[in-house]
Scaffold this active site. Structure first.
Site, PDB file in Angstrom:
ATOM      1  N   LYS A  13      31.545  22.162  24.197  1.00 13.39           N
ATOM      2  CA  LYS A  13      30.723  22.240  25.414  1.00 13.39           C
ATOM      3  C   LYS A  13      31.540  21.851  26.652  1.00 13.39           C
ATOM      4  O   LYS A  13      31.495  22.536  27.657  1.00 13.39           O
ATOM      5  CB  LYS A  13      29.497  21.306  25.327  1.00 13.39           C
ATOM      6  CG  LYS A  13      28.518  21.666  24.226  1.00 13.39           C
ATOM      7  CD  LYS A  13      27.261  20.806  24.292  1.00 13.39           C
ATOM      8  CE  LYS A  13      27.506  19.325  24.046  1.00 13.39           C
ATOM      9  NZ  LYS A  13      27.926  18.997  22.662  1.00 13.39           N
ATOM     10  N   ARG A  87      19.161  15.794  25.377  1.00 13.06           N
ATOM     11  CA  ARG A  87      19.470  15.647  23.963  1.00 13.06           C
ATOM     12  C   ARG A  87      18.214  15.392  23.137  1.00 13.06           C
ATOM     13  O   ARG A  87      18.305  15.280  21.920  1.00 13.06           O
ATOM     14  CB  ARG A  87      20.425  14.483  23.779  1.00 13.06           C
ATOM     15  CG  ARG A  87      21.896  14.976  23.642  1.00 13.06           C
ATOM     16  CD  ARG A  87      22.682  13.805  23.334  1.00 13.06           C
ATOM     17  NE  ARG A  87      23.921  13.783  22.706  1.00 13.06           N
ATOM     18  CZ  ARG A  87      25.101  13.832  23.304  1.00 13.06           C
ATOM     19  NH1 ARG A  87      25.209  14.118  24.562  1.00 13.06           N
ATOM     20  NH2 ARG A  87      26.183  13.628  22.601  1.00 13.06           N
ATOM     21  N   ARG A 126      40.449  14.883  17.710  1.00 14.75           N
ATOM     22  CA  ARG A 126      40.368  14.774  19.168  1.00 14.75           C
ATOM     23  C   ARG A 126      41.032  13.480  19.635  1.00 14.75           C
ATOM     24  O   ARG A 126      40.856  12.434  19.041  1.00 14.75           O
ATOM     25  CB  ARG A 126      38.904  14.805  19.601  1.00 14.75           C
ATOM     26  CG  ARG A 126      38.723  14.713  21.110  1.00 14.75           C
ATOM     27  CD  ARG A 126      37.408  15.274  21.551  1.00 14.75           C
ATOM     28  NE  ARG A 126      36.287  14.403  21.253  1.00 14.75           N
ATOM     29  CZ  ARG A 126      35.040  14.681  21.621  1.00 14.75           C
ATOM     30  NH1 ARG A 126      34.764  15.797  22.251  1.00 14.75           N
ATOM     31  NH2 ARG A 126      34.075  13.848  21.328  1.00 14.75           N
ATOM     32  N   ARG A 159      38.477   8.159  20.420  1.00 12.77           N
ATOM     33  CA  ARG A 159      37.200   7.511  20.746  1.00 12.77           C
ATOM     34  C   ARG A 159      36.641   6.851  19.492  1.00 12.77           C
ATOM     35  O   ARG A 159      36.720   7.411  18.409  1.00 12.77           O
ATOM     36  CB  ARG A 159      36.203   8.576  21.230  1.00 12.77           C
ATOM     37  CG  ARG A 159      36.314   8.896  22.701  1.00 12.77           C
ATOM     38  CD  ARG A 159      35.546  10.135  23.097  1.00 12.77           C
ATOM     39  NE  ARG A 159      34.152  10.170  22.656  1.00 12.77           N
ATOM     40  CZ  ARG A 159      33.289  11.130  22.998  1.00 12.77           C
ATOM     41  NH1 ARG A 159      33.679  12.118  23.793  1.00 12.77           N
ATOM     42  NH2 ARG A 159      32.053  11.119  22.565  1.00 12.77           N
ATOM     43  N   ARG A 170      26.449  11.026  14.079  1.00 11.43           N
ATOM     44  CA  ARG A 170      26.112  11.767  15.305  1.00 11.43           C
ATOM     45  C   ARG A 170      25.556  13.144  14.956  1.00 11.43           C
ATOM     46  O   ARG A 170      24.653  13.653  15.623  1.00 11.43           O
ATOM     47  CB  ARG A 170      27.353  11.916  16.195  1.00 11.43           C
ATOM     48  CG  ARG A 170      27.743  10.608  16.879  1.00 11.43           C
ATOM     49  CD  ARG A 170      29.152  10.658  17.434  1.00 11.43           C
ATOM     50  NE  ARG A 170      29.290  11.563  18.562  1.00 11.43           N
ATOM     51  CZ  ARG A 170      30.455  12.059  18.973  1.00 11.43           C
ATOM     52  NH1 ARG A 170      31.578  11.749  18.347  1.00 11.43           N
ATOM     53  NH2 ARG A 170      30.496  12.859  20.008  1.00 11.43           N
TER      54      ARG A 170
HETATM   55  P1  AMP Z   1      29.119  12.864  24.277  1.00 12.87           P
HETATM   56  O1  AMP Z   1      30.382  12.591  25.004  1.00 12.87           O
HETATM   57  O2  AMP Z   1      28.252  13.884  24.974  1.00 12.87           O
HETATM   58  O3  AMP Z   1      29.342  13.201  22.837  1.00 12.87           O
HETATM   59  O4  AMP Z   1      28.290  11.499  24.316  1.00 12.87           O
HETATM   60  C1  AMP Z   1      28.788  10.317  23.712  1.00 12.87           C
HETATM   61  C2  AMP Z   1      27.650   9.341  23.433  1.00 12.87           C
HETATM   62  O5  AMP Z   1      26.986   9.009  24.661  1.00 12.87           O
HETATM   63  C3  AMP Z   1      26.549   9.885  22.539  1.00 12.87           C
HETATM   64  O6  AMP Z   1      26.851   9.752  21.164  1.00 12.87           O
HETATM   65  C4  AMP Z   1      25.376   9.006  22.958  1.00 12.87           C
HETATM   66  O7  AMP Z   1      25.480   7.703  22.425  1.00 12.87           O
HETATM   67  C5  AMP Z   1      25.585   8.892  24.451  1.00 12.87           C
HETATM   68  N1  AMP Z   1      24.902  10.003  25.187  1.00 12.87           N
HETATM   69  C6  AMP Z   1      25.491  10.979  25.939  1.00 12.87           C
HETATM   70  N2  AMP Z   1      24.585  11.796  26.476  1.00 12.87           N
HETATM   71  C7  AMP Z   1      23.376  11.341  26.062  1.00 12.87           C
HETATM   72  C8  AMP Z   1      22.028  11.774  26.261  1.00 12.87           C
HETATM   73  N3  AMP Z   1      21.733  12.848  27.019  1.00 12.87           N
HETATM   74  N4  AMP Z   1      21.043  11.053  25.651  1.00 12.87           N
HETATM   75  C9  AMP Z   1      21.308   9.964  24.911  1.00 12.87           C
HETATM   76  N5  AMP Z   1      22.534   9.510  24.664  1.00 12.87           N
HETATM   77  C10 AMP Z   1      23.580  10.183  25.239  1.00 12.87           C
END
Ligand code: AMP
Length: 212
Positions: A13, A87, A126, A159, A170
């Site tokens: 994404k 989400r 990654r 990460r 996840r």
């Molecule tokens: P990402 O980089 O998008 O994979 O986000 C990393 C982490 O941030 C996720 O595993 C969640 O813990 C948190 N996170 C990011 N976006 C959201 C969202 N829209 N709602 C809830 N948690 C989020």
């Protein structure tokens, strides 16, 4: 113009959002990036979010919707690509309410698909630069020198939530809480689905064809 990028973690994404930003002259709004910056800066938001993020859980909807409201009010009517938001169904409903208030709505939802094993493979490879946010992949887009950022020369890290056991969690969270958004936006007549398998360029071409 407001577009949402939907799809499991690691589907690409963020990568496709960067191409679309250039093409559409839009800003990328990644809740994951905003949260990681808040954690790094040690803000109240960051302190609240960190535990959830480290465990691969979602940060509570009210926290995320507060953050999105603040950001959208700041951005006004600039074109936006949402990456990693919404989400959950309550987040999508909250976004609809917020956009109705600010004027306009969601124009398009692009869903990228890929199977779970490929997600684990990609995310385990990654690496990120904590200093300038550059993202690499040891399989597809390795840094020129091992473990060093091409741009700033700083050390790359993995990460905490890209470790295999957290990735699997996840994915489970994704299937349970985020996948229902596919039906939500299909019902609204906004959904376009694109296969996220293959190289970055292959996926980019598919995305361009789907949006043409
Ligand atoms: P990402 O980089 O998008 O994979 O986000 C990393 C982490 O941030 C996720 O595993 C969640 O813990 C948190 N996170 C990011 N976006 C959201 C969202 N829209 N709602 C809830 N948690 C989020």
């Amino acid at each position: 113009m407001r577009m949402i990028l939907l799809g499991p973690p690691g589907v690409g994404k963020g990568t496709q959002a960067r191409f679309l930003m250039e093409k559409l002259g839009a800003l990328q709004l990644s809740t994951g990036d905003l949260l990681r910056a808040a954690v790094r800066d040690g803000t109240e938001l960051g302190k609240r979010a960190k535990g959830y993020m480290d465990q691969g859980e979602l940060v509570p909807d009210d926290v995320i919707l507060g953050l999105i409201r603040e950001t959208l009010v700041e951005l006004g009517d600039k074109p936006v690509i949402f990456d990693g938001f919404p989400r959950t169904v309550p987040q999508a409903e909250g976004l609809d309410r917020l956009l109705a208030e600010l004027g306009g709505g969601v124009d398009r939802v692009l869903e990228l698909t890929v199977d779970d094993e490929e997600v684990v493979r990609r995310l385990s490879a990654r690496r990120c630069c904590p200093k300038d946010g550059a993202v690499y992949n040891l399989l597809y887009n390795p840094p020129r020198a091992d473990s060093v950022c091409d741009r700033c020369g700083g050390p790359l890290i993995q990460r905490d939530d890209d470790k295999p056991e957290v990735i699997r969690h996840r994915l489970a969270v994704y299937h349970q809480q985020t996948e229902p958004l596919s039906d939500y936006y299909r019902g609204a007549g906004l959904l376009v689905r694109v296969n996220g398998d293959g190289t970055v360029d292959e996926v980019r071409r598919r995305v361009e064809d789907a949006l043409a």
